[in-house]
Design a protein around this motif. Structure first.
Motif, PDB file in Angstrom:
ATOM      1  N   SER A  14       0.886  -1.109   0.223  1.00  0.00           N
ATOM      2  CA  SER A  14       0.092  -0.029   0.177  1.00  0.00           C
ATOM      3  C   SER A  14       0.626   1.326   0.100  1.00  0.00           C
ATOM      4  N   LYS A  17       3.060   1.348  -4.972  1.00  0.00           N
ATOM      5  CA  LYS A  17       3.938   0.670  -6.090  1.00  0.00           C
ATOM      6  C   LYS A  17       3.415   0.514  -7.456  1.00  0.00           C
ATOM      7  N   THR A  19       0.291   2.072  -8.185  1.00  0.00           N
ATOM      8  CA  THR A  19      -0.111   3.455  -8.647  1.00  0.00           C
ATOM      9  C   THR A  19       1.255   4.018  -9.441  1.00  0.00           C
ATOM     10  N   PHE A  36      -1.305  -6.403  -0.125  1.00  0.00           N
ATOM     11  CA  PHE A  36      -1.065  -7.420  -1.021  1.00  0.00           C
ATOM     12  C   PHE A  36      -1.807  -7.665  -2.345  1.00  0.00           C
ATOM     13  N   ASP A 231       0.775  14.781  -1.529  1.00  0.00           N
ATOM     14  CA  ASP A 231      -0.626  15.445  -1.828  1.00  0.00           C
ATOM     15  C   ASP A 231      -1.233  15.207  -0.210  1.00  0.00           C
TER      16      ASP A 231
HETATM   17  N1  LIG Z   1      -2.828   9.968  -1.480  1.00  0.00           N
HETATM   18  C1  LIG Z   1      -2.437   9.428  -2.155  1.00  0.00           C
HETATM   19  N2  LIG Z   1      -2.730   8.188  -2.056  1.00  0.00           N
HETATM   20  C2  LIG Z   1      -2.054   7.313  -3.081  1.00  0.00           C
HETATM   21  C3  LIG Z   1      -1.017   7.763  -4.048  1.00  0.00           C
HETATM   22  N3  LIG Z   1      -0.606   6.731  -4.482  1.00  0.00           N
HETATM   23  C4  LIG Z   1      -1.366   5.680  -4.188  1.00  0.00           C
HETATM   24  N4  LIG Z   1      -2.123   5.790  -3.075  1.00  0.00           N
HETATM   25  C5  LIG Z   1      -3.115   5.023  -2.708  1.00  0.00           C
HETATM   26  O1  LIG Z   1      -2.674   4.087  -2.044  1.00  0.00           O
HETATM   27  C6  LIG Z   1      -3.286   2.885  -1.928  1.00  0.00           C
HETATM   28  C7  LIG Z   1      -2.107   1.682  -2.231  1.00  0.00           C
HETATM   29  O2  LIG Z   1      -1.658   1.967  -3.697  1.00  0.00           O
HETATM   30  P1  LIG Z   1      -1.122   0.701  -4.615  1.00  0.00           P
HETATM   31  O3  LIG Z   1      -0.543   1.238  -5.720  1.00  0.00           O
HETATM   32  O4  LIG Z   1      -2.108  -0.394  -4.735  1.00  0.00           O
HETATM   33  O5  LIG Z   1       0.051   0.180  -3.398  1.00  0.00           O
HETATM   34  P2  LIG Z   1       0.771  -0.922  -3.635  1.00  0.00           P
HETATM   35  O6  LIG Z   1       2.142  -0.406  -3.113  1.00  0.00           O
HETATM   36  O7  LIG Z   1       1.156  -1.245  -4.994  1.00  0.00           O
HETATM   37  O8  LIG Z   1       0.422  -2.142  -2.584  1.00  0.00           O
HETATM   38  P3  LIG Z   1       0.556  -3.750  -2.758  1.00  0.00           P
HETATM   39  O9  LIG Z   1       0.547  -4.153  -4.269  1.00  0.00           O
HETATM   40  O10 LIG Z   1      -0.292  -4.240  -1.855  1.00  0.00           O
HETATM   41  O11 LIG Z   1       1.884  -3.949  -2.232  1.00  0.00           O
HETATM   42  C8  LIG Z   1      -4.311   3.069  -2.978  1.00  0.00           C
HETATM   43  O12 LIG Z   1      -5.546   3.266  -2.310  1.00  0.00           O
HETATM   44  C9  LIG Z   1      -3.962   4.252  -3.775  1.00  0.00           C
HETATM   45  O13 LIG Z   1      -5.169   4.897  -4.209  1.00  0.00           O
HETATM   46  C10 LIG Z   1      -0.647   9.182  -3.779  1.00  0.00           C
HETATM   47  O14 LIG Z   1       0.025   9.746  -4.435  1.00  0.00           O
HETATM   48  N5  LIG Z   1      -1.281   9.927  -2.827  1.00  0.00           N
END
Ligand SMILES: Nc1nc2c(ncn2[C@@H]2O[C@H](COP(=O)(O)OP(=O)(O)OP(=O)(O)O)[C@@H](O)[C@H]2O)c(=O)[nH]1
Ligand SMILES: [Mg+2]
Length: 417
Positions: A14, A17, A19, A36, A231
């Motif tokens: 979370s 990554k 995103t 995950f 942000d």
């Molecule tokens: N406020 C904010 N939220 C973000 C940003 N980037 C990602 N998020 C939020 O953070 C959460 C996790 O994002 P992911 O991109 O799924 O995270 P991840 O690191 O791939 O997570 P895993 O695949 O579980 O390891 C989501 O709800 C996104 O919308 C950002 O720049 N700002």
């Protein structure tokens, strides 16, 4: 043949990554606010912004890349990215499938550590408030060190005995052990040289082996720390804290979600947005600038307008951009990547038939200190080459180094020398 560079995205669940990956590519990696979400490593093609050779010769108008794009001399070159599943403390012992995820990193040339700088997720990626993200930087590095160290120490007794029996040198022995991470003897020689160790490998104690592993990781996995979610209102104090401890060269501030959102709105025809810039124009903005048609953009509702205003205030105007394009540029800089432009016709920079005026259709990225020969092998494979010409039609020697602005435009003449 030299591989294409691969950049791995790491971080806790979370942290953002997927995103970040989505913001840099057209791929759609699954995004979720629960840990995950990503289980398998996802490879995708991102775009690295570079200064294109076309600008040097004032040929921007004629620049038509086969892959990526080029606008006014700013070229987007494809580069491979790897989205690794979230790592948690204890990953090297297999927590959260950690050792499997770490294994996915073996082939990465550089890492981007995506840190949730808002402090709204704990070390496991669960929602919280006031978490100190500077801790993530420390433990994640620790997990990588202990993963490599563990793999090495499991066999250290036999590695040492073999080293003595075969009268090997340290470079060969370590290269054998680190080859699974894609380490070459050049890499091993370089970090051993930097360490300046005086003692022989067979006398190394545990601390020395750990120092060797740390030096290896610094050399093999140069890391950009992407402080994501700037942000968020809680981000500022955390950024200040981390900036005090880390090398400023390794830190980039970003908001992946803002970039994803802006690219989506641009694609749907609501805004004009130049990727990686601070400029977003709406229909109203363009009308105010004197274009009665508003650039042909669609009308935004009040809610979207407000959201865009917030993004300008919280991200674009404060930090100058969403930062994600800079994340890749910084990784490329740490790797010392050099864009090379192979052309068929060295005077026109074209590659097509006569009458085709397009230039610099191809561009490949080569690593730091690559020679003209390395570039030739990467571009031409095993095809025999008679001679190679550089800009101006001069012949270049195969052992010359390729640099930005020097030996980076090459024409390969096929045939036996
Ligand atoms: N406020 C904010 N939220 C973000 C940003 N980037 C990602 N998020 C939020 O953070 C959460 C996790 O994002 P992911 O991109 O799924 O995270 P991840 O690191 O791939 O997570 P895993 O695949 O579980 O390891 C989501 O709800 C996104 O919308 C950002 O720049 N700002
Ligand atoms: Mg993910």
């Amino acid at each position: 043949m030299p591989r294409d560079p691969l950049i791995g995205l790491v971080g806790k669940p979370s942290s953002g990554k997927s995103t970040t990956l989505n913001s840099l590519t057209d791929a759609s990696s699954k995004v979720g606010n629960f840990p995950f979400t990503t289980i398998d490593p996802q490879r995708a093609v991102g775009y690295l912004q570079i200064d294109c050779a076309c600008a040097r010769f004032n040929k921007q108008e004629h620049c038509k890349p086969n892959y990526g794009s080029c606008k006014n001399g700013k070229r987007s070159v494809p580069i491979e990215l790897l989205d690794v599943a979230g790592l948690v403390p204890g990953a090297h012992e297999g927590r959260g499938l950690g050792n499997k995820f770490l294994d996915d990193l073996r082939h990465a040339d550089a890492l981007v550590h995506v840190v949730d700088v808002s402090g709204t997720t704990d070390a496991e990626g669960k929602a919280t408030r006031g978490y100190d993200p500077s801790e993530d930087i420390v433990w994640l590095r620790g997990e990588i060190v202990r993963w490599v160290l563990g793999n090495l120490m499991d066999k250290w007794g036999s590695i040492r005995r073999r080293h003595i029996a075969t009268k090997s040198n340290a470079v060969d022995t370590l290269q054998g052990q680190f080859s699974g991470y894609g380490a070459t003897s050049t890499i091993v020689a370089r970090f051993l040289d930097k360490m300046g160790l005086k003692s022989a490998l067979e006398t190394w104690d545990n601390d020395t082996v750990e120092a060797v592993v740390n030096a290896f990781i610094d050399e093999k996995f140069p890391t950009v720390i992407a402080l994501n979610k700037i942000d968020h209102p809680d981000a500022d104090k955390n950024i200040a804290k981390i900036a005090k401890k880390q090398d400023p060269q390794s830190i980039v501030l970003c908001s992946a979600i803002t970039e994803v959102f802006l690219r989506k709105l641009a694609k749907q025809g609501y805004v004009r947005y130049e990727e990686g810039s601070e400029f977003v124009d709406t229909r109203e903005d363009l009308i105010a600038d004197g274009d009665p048609d508003g650039g042909g953009l669609k009308e935004l509702d009040e809610k979207l307008k407000q959201r865009i205003e917030n993004m300008k205030d919280m991200v674009l105007y404060r930090f100058g951009s969403t930062g994600v394009v800079e994340v890749l540029s910084r990784a490329a800089k740490l790797l010392g990547l050099v864009p090379v432009f192979p052309v068929r016709h060295i005077h026109s920079f074209g590659s097509g038939a006569a009458g085709n005026t397009t230039v610099f259709r191809d561009c490949v990225l080569v690593g730091k200190n690559s020679t003209v020969r390395d570039a030739a092998r990467k571009i031409m494979g095993d095809v025999p080459i008679a001679y190679i010409e550089g800009a101006g039609g001069v012949r270049v020697a195969e052992d010359e180094i390729v640099e930005v602005g020097k030996n980076d435009i090459l024409s390969f003449k096929v045939g036996r020398a």
